[in-house]
Design an enzyme around this catalytic site. Structure first.
Site, mmCIF file in Angstrom:
data_model
loop_
_atom_site.group_PDB
_atom_site.id
_atom_site.type_symbol
_atom_site.label_atom_id
_atom_site.label_comp_id
_atom_site.label_asym_id
_atom_site.label_seq_id
_atom_site.Cartn_x
_atom_site.Cartn_y
_atom_site.Cartn_z
ATOM 1 N N ALA A 18 -1.390 2.626 -5.623
ATOM 2 C CA ALA A 18 -0.185 1.793 -5.701
ATOM 3 C C ALA A 18 0.180 1.634 -7.176
ATOM 4 O O ALA A 18 -0.659 1.253 -7.987
ATOM 5 C CB ALA A 18 -0.433 0.432 -5.063
ATOM 6 N N ALA A 63 0.824 -1.213 0.000
ATOM 7 C CA ALA A 63 0.000 0.000 0.000
ATOM 8 C C ALA A 63 0.851 1.253 0.000
ATOM 9 O O ALA A 63 2.051 1.205 0.279
ATOM 10 C CB ALA A 63 -0.914 0.018 1.218
ATOM 11 N N ASN A 64 0.211 2.380 -0.285
ATOM 12 C CA ASN A 64 0.825 3.699 -0.124
ATOM 13 C C ASN A 64 0.365 4.281 1.204
ATOM 14 O O ASN A 64 -0.689 3.917 1.707
ATOM 15 C CB ASN A 64 0.335 4.645 -1.215
ATOM 16 N N ARG A 65 1.106 5.252 1.706
ATOM 17 C CA ARG A 65 0.628 6.025 2.840
ATOM 18 C C ARG A 65 -0.376 7.058 2.327
ATOM 19 O O ARG A 65 -0.084 7.795 1.399
ATOM 20 C CB ARG A 65 1.771 6.811 3.483
#
Ligand code: CTP
Ligand code: CA
Length: 226
Positions: free
Chosen positions: A101, A33-35
């Protein structure tokens, strides 16, 4: 849709906002995942709805309540976000704030991947690219929203990278911000952005994400009414 009841300068306009991260499963218990807290996108959806727009908010997993008066479509992966964004009809304006993502694991294991083999062994993860939602929305064509806005989260050379990104993705505007950890922007309540268009670069002062949302919604309103 219940847009008949909406009033304001954006009444009758349809707006798409993407927000949050995407989660790309590796197996039933793990993901890549991304932040992203989703705050900026949720604030923008609320600001556009306050101005009367018929807003569709497509979001990955976040821990925020959907703003009142928007159509909220929750998703998990980039491919789901892509399908919802592309499959929700025509929009006058699209704003992509999501931290999508860029890649996903090529295969999602059906069962939890176990630690088999040597104690220090780790499984290789092959990644494949995800669809680029912003680039697809911004590509020239009959269904293109009149205004397509991207966000560019950068950690260095913010304006140069974001300017190149605007051209590469063919979006009309890009909102650039420096998300280096020392700025406190990632996950925080404030943002400091640079609005980049085809012919201008405007650095805005640091302000709350709600104020960035309100000012951007105002700019969108002016642009759509010209
Ligand atoms: N974006 C998107 N779909 C993707 C990747 C990005 O819609 N698969 C959108 C984001 O929502 C954002 C913009 O594209 O509005 C820029 O995202 P960013 O990650 O900064 O740019 P990338 O082109 O992915 O480049 P990089 O990650 O290499 O900086
Ligand atoms: Ca990216």
């Amino acid at each position: 849709r219940q847009q008949q009841s909406k009033v304001g300068p954006l009444a009758g306009r349809r707006a798409l906002v993407t927000a949050g991260p995407t989660h790309e499963p590796l197996d039933p218990v793990r993901y890549l995942a991304n932040r992203s807290s989703g705050q900026q996108g949720f604030a923008l959806a609320a600001a556009l709805a306050d101005l009367g727009a018929d807003v569709t908010l497509v979001s990955g997993p976040v821990s925020l309540p959907p703003p009142a008066g928007v159509t909220y479509l929750a998703c998990e992966t980039a491919r789901e976000m892509h399908a919802l964004a592309m499959g929700s009809g025509h929009f006058d304006v699209a704003v992509c704030t999501a931290a999508v993502a860029d890649w996903r694991p090529e295969h999602e294991a059906g069962q939890k991947i176990k630690k088999t083999g040597a104690p220090d062994a780790a499984p290789p993860i092959k990644l494949v690219p995800n669809p680029d939602i912003l680039a697809e929305l911004a590509a020239p064509g009959p269904g293109r929203p009149k205004l397509v806005v991207g966000f560019a989260a950068e950690t260095e050379n913010v304006i140069a990278h974001a300017t190149a990104k605007r051209q590469r993705k063919q979006c009309d505007w890009i909102v650039a911000n420096d998300v280096s950890p020392q700025t406190g922007i990632m996950g925080g309540q404030e943002n400091q952005v640079v609005l980049i268009t085809a012919d201008s670069v405007e650095a805005w002062p640091r302000m709350s994400k709600a104020d960035v949302a309100n000012q951007l919604a105002e700019r969108i309103t002016v642009w759509l009414s010209e």
